[in-house]
Write a protein that holds these residues in place. Structure first.
Motif, short mmCIF file in Angstrom:
data_model
loop_
_atom_site.label_atom_id
_atom_site.label_comp_id
_atom_site.label_asym_id
_atom_site.label_seq_id
_atom_site.Cartn_x
_atom_site.Cartn_y
_atom_site.Cartn_z
N PHE A 72 0.83 -1.20 0.00
CA PHE A 72 0.00 0.00 0.00
C PHE A 72 0.86 1.25 0.00
O PHE A 72 2.07 1.20 0.30
CB PHE A 72 -0.92 0.00 1.23
N CYS A 73 0.24 2.36 -0.36
CA CYS A 73 0.87 3.68 -0.43
C CYS A 73 1.64 4.00 0.85
O CYS A 73 1.10 3.79 1.93
CB CYS A 73 -0.21 4.73 -0.68
N PRO A 74 2.83 4.55 0.79
CA PRO A 74 3.61 4.86 -0.40
C PRO A 74 4.64 3.78 -0.74
O PRO A 74 5.68 4.09 -1.33
CB PRO A 74 4.30 6.17 -0.01
N GLY A 75 4.35 2.53 -0.39
CA GLY A 75 5.31 1.44 -0.61
C GLY A 75 5.79 1.31 -2.04
O GLY A 75 7.02 1.29 -2.28
N ILE A 109 11.69 4.45 -6.13
CA ILE A 109 12.75 5.44 -5.90
C ILE A 109 14.06 4.75 -5.53
O ILE A 109 15.13 5.13 -6.01
CB ILE A 109 12.32 6.45 -4.82
N ALA A 110 13.96 3.73 -4.68
CA ALA A 110 15.17 3.00 -4.29
C ALA A 110 15.82 2.35 -5.52
O ALA A 110 17.05 2.37 -5.67
CB ALA A 110 14.82 1.96 -3.24
N LEU A 139 5.88 3.48 -4.48
CA LEU A 139 6.69 4.65 -4.84
C LEU A 139 8.08 4.55 -4.22
O LEU A 139 9.09 4.79 -4.90
CB LEU A 139 5.99 5.94 -4.37
N MET A 140 8.13 4.16 -2.96
CA MET A 140 9.43 4.07 -2.28
C MET A 140 10.31 3.00 -2.93
O MET A 140 11.52 3.17 -3.06
CB MET A 140 9.22 3.75 -0.80
N LYS A 176 7.26 15.74 -10.85
CA LYS A 176 7.83 16.68 -9.87
C LYS A 176 9.36 16.63 -9.88
O LYS A 176 10.01 17.68 -9.83
CB LYS A 176 7.29 16.32 -8.47
N VAL A 177 9.93 15.44 -9.94
CA VAL A 177 11.39 15.35 -9.81
C VAL A 177 12.12 15.30 -11.15
O VAL A 177 13.34 15.34 -11.18
CB VAL A 177 11.82 14.17 -8.92
N LYS A 220 17.45 5.00 -7.77
CA LYS A 220 18.69 5.52 -7.18
C LYS A 220 19.89 4.68 -7.61
O LYS A 220 21.00 5.19 -7.78
CB LYS A 220 18.56 5.55 -5.66
N LYS A 231 17.90 11.76 -14.89
CA LYS A 231 18.98 12.62 -14.35
C LYS A 231 19.73 11.89 -13.25
O LYS A 231 19.25 10.89 -12.73
CB LYS A 231 18.40 13.93 -13.80
N TRP A 256 4.87 12.07 -8.95
CA TRP A 256 6.24 12.17 -8.42
C TRP A 256 7.25 12.28 -9.57
O TRP A 256 8.19 13.09 -9.51
CB TRP A 256 6.55 10.94 -7.55
#
Lengths: 132, 76
Positions: B13-16, B22-23, B18-19, B53-54, B26, B76, B50
């Motif tokens: 569930f949120c924000p799992g 992102i990991a 997305l996280m 935004k980034v 990276k 980027k 997201w």
């Protein structure tokens, strides 16, 4: 233009409020927004080292659903926010004094140190502040 | 070009989701793509927001049977 720093005062130890604070802080931090969290009052107790999840997370109906389903762990989210973004966490020095604790009594790897409310508010003057 | 990385975040569930994305980003190189599988409806709108935004690139969002596939390219 860089985003304004988000300052969060977290004073409740209730599971649902810890969760929304952790979600807000971590998502903002990974979205290129600096975040600072000031943990005070009963919220400090939720970060005590050595507690089981059952002891740490106490709340109402939604808390029960969090525990039944695969909802991200609140303290884990704070940790992810720190690892992946610009997130700083401060433990209220007054509560540490009252409990006769130091940050060493709190879970490892989350807190950047103890801090007084006056300093936190001074830093927050140029940002946006929410209280939970 | 390296193989696209797939993150299976179905059931989280949120924000799992997305996280997890992102990991993975990276650790990716610029130009590489990461595909997230998510059954969390909120994440299907949150992840593109997201990305915008980034400054990464949203490649596709596809509804499958009971979950969504979101592909993001690291910019980027």
């Amino acid at each position: 233009m860089p985003s304004k720093t988000l300052f969060i005062v977290l004073s409740s130890g209730e599971h649902e409020k810890l969760q929304i604070a952790a979600m807000t802080a971590s998502v903002a931090a990974v979205s290129d927004r600096p975040v600072q969290v000031f943990v005070s009052m009963n919220a400090v107790l939720a970060f005590e080292k050595g507690k089981s999840a059952a002891e740490r997370y106490q709340g109402g109906e939604i808390s029960k659903i969090f525990k039944e389903k695969n909802v991200p762990d609140a303290l884990g989210l704070f940790g992810q926010g720190k690892a992946l973004g610009d997130l700083k966490m401060w433990a209220c020095s007054m509560i540490l004094d009252l409990k006769e604790w130091t940050v060493d009594n709190l879970v490892d790897g989350l807190f950047d140190g103890p801090l007084g409310l006056t300093k936190f508010l001074a830093d927050a003057e140029d940002g946006e502040l929410i209280a939970i | 070009m390296s193989e696209r990385q797939i993150i299976d975040a179905r059931g989280a569930f949120c924000p799992g989701p997305l996280m997890e994305l992102i990991a993975a980003l990276k650790l990716s190189a610029v130009g590489e793509e990461v595909e997230v599988l998510s059954s969390d409806k909120g994440s299907v709108t949150d992840i593109p927001e997201w990305v915008k935004k980034v400054g990464h690139t949203l490649v596709t969002t596809t509804e499958k049977e009971g979950y969504w596939s979101v592909v993001v390219r690291k910019a980027k």
